[in-house]
Design a protein around this motif. Sequence first.
Motif, short mmCIF file in Angstrom:
data_model
loop_
_atom_site.label_atom_id
_atom_site.label_comp_id
_atom_site.label_asym_id
_atom_site.label_seq_id
_atom_site.Cartn_x
_atom_site.Cartn_y
_atom_site.Cartn_z
N UNK A 5 -0.96 -4.67 17.34
CA UNK A 5 -2.11 -5.57 17.40
C UNK A 5 -3.30 -4.73 17.85
N UNK A 6 -4.33 -4.70 17.03
CA UNK A 6 -5.49 -3.83 17.26
C UNK A 6 -6.75 -4.66 17.41
N UNK A 7 -7.59 -4.26 18.38
CA UNK A 7 -8.91 -4.85 18.55
C UNK A 7 -9.88 -3.94 17.81
N UNK A 8 -10.38 -4.36 16.63
CA UNK A 8 -11.27 -3.49 15.85
C UNK A 8 -12.65 -3.36 16.49
N UNK A 9 -13.21 -2.16 16.42
CA UNK A 9 -14.55 -1.93 16.96
C UNK A 9 -15.59 -2.82 16.30
N UNK A 10 -15.43 -3.07 15.00
CA UNK A 10 -16.42 -3.84 14.25
C UNK A 10 -16.46 -5.32 14.64
N UNK A 11 -15.33 -5.85 15.14
CA UNK A 11 -15.25 -7.25 15.54
C UNK A 11 -14.42 -7.31 16.82
N UNK A 12 -15.03 -6.99 17.97
CA UNK A 12 -14.26 -6.87 19.20
C UNK A 12 -13.61 -8.15 19.72
N UNK A 13 -14.01 -9.32 19.20
CA UNK A 13 -13.35 -10.55 19.65
C UNK A 13 -12.20 -10.95 18.72
N UNK A 14 -11.77 -10.05 17.87
CA UNK A 14 -10.71 -10.30 16.91
C UNK A 14 -9.52 -9.39 17.20
N UNK A 15 -8.35 -9.81 16.81
CA UNK A 15 -7.16 -8.97 16.87
C UNK A 15 -6.54 -8.93 15.48
N UNK A 69 -20.66 -9.55 3.17
CA UNK A 69 -19.63 -8.58 3.55
C UNK A 69 -20.31 -7.28 3.93
N UNK A 70 -19.79 -6.62 4.94
CA UNK A 70 -20.38 -5.38 5.43
C UNK A 70 -19.25 -4.37 5.66
N UNK A 71 -19.38 -3.19 5.06
CA UNK A 71 -18.39 -2.13 5.27
C UNK A 71 -18.42 -1.69 6.73
N UNK A 72 -17.25 -1.39 7.28
CA UNK A 72 -17.14 -0.95 8.67
C UNK A 72 -16.06 0.12 8.75
N UNK A 73 -16.14 0.92 9.77
CA UNK A 73 -15.10 1.92 10.00
C UNK A 73 -13.83 1.20 10.46
N UNK A 74 -12.68 1.54 9.90
CA UNK A 74 -11.44 0.91 10.33
C UNK A 74 -10.90 1.58 11.59
N UNK A 75 -11.56 1.34 12.70
CA UNK A 75 -11.20 1.96 13.97
C UNK A 75 -11.12 0.89 15.05
N UNK A 76 -10.31 1.16 16.07
CA UNK A 76 -10.19 0.21 17.16
C UNK A 76 -9.27 0.73 18.24
N UNK A 77 -8.78 -0.18 19.08
CA UNK A 77 -7.87 0.18 20.17
C UNK A 77 -6.63 -0.72 20.13
N UNK A 78 -5.52 -0.16 20.54
CA UNK A 78 -4.26 -0.89 20.59
C UNK A 78 -4.31 -1.87 21.76
N UNK A 79 -4.04 -3.14 21.47
CA UNK A 79 -3.94 -4.17 22.50
C UNK A 79 -2.49 -4.40 22.89
N UNK A 100 -17.61 -11.19 11.89
CA UNK A 100 -16.43 -12.02 12.07
C UNK A 100 -15.30 -11.58 11.15
N UNK A 101 -14.11 -11.87 11.61
CA UNK A 101 -12.89 -11.68 10.86
C UNK A 101 -11.85 -12.56 11.53
N UNK A 102 -11.04 -13.27 10.79
CA UNK A 102 -10.89 -13.25 9.34
C UNK A 102 -12.03 -13.97 8.64
N UNK A 103 -12.04 -13.82 7.32
CA UNK A 103 -13.08 -14.44 6.50
C UNK A 103 -13.00 -15.96 6.59
#
Length: 133
Positions: free
Chosen positions: A85-95, A54-64, A37-40
């Motif tokens: 506005x980016x949809x991060x791979x680590x939390x796909x239901x977040x922007x 907390x879990x480290x994740x790659x800061x990668x995603x796709x532009x929404x 989840x994000x935000x905290x």
Amino acid sequence: MRPVFQVTTDRDSAPWWERTGRGEFAVQRCDACGRARFPARAFCPVCRAERWHWEAAEPEGTVESWIVNHQAFGAGDGEPYVVVMVRPDAVPDCLLHGGWRAAREPVGGERVRGAFTPGAGGFTLVDWEPAGE
């Protein structure tokens, strides 16, 4: 030039800002159901558990989506500037919103990578740049 933002931490977000200051992208993961989840926040939005880490994740995603802002919001703000506005791979239901770090406009669905940018008040922000450039 990127606009100047005032950042205020709280009990839940302080660890995020500490990690970004070290150049680390991280998300919370629920210890009960495993949902990232994000935000905290103090409670899991899925199972309402109060246990997480907390879990480290790659800061990668796709532009929404994105905007080209032509309105300066404070003294010294550059214009125009792009907020993406980016949809991060680590939390796909977040922007996540952030500054765009490329000379061209983003493209919807484009792969991006986070870039850590020192900001006002000693906080490090996560901006976004094209992943393949």
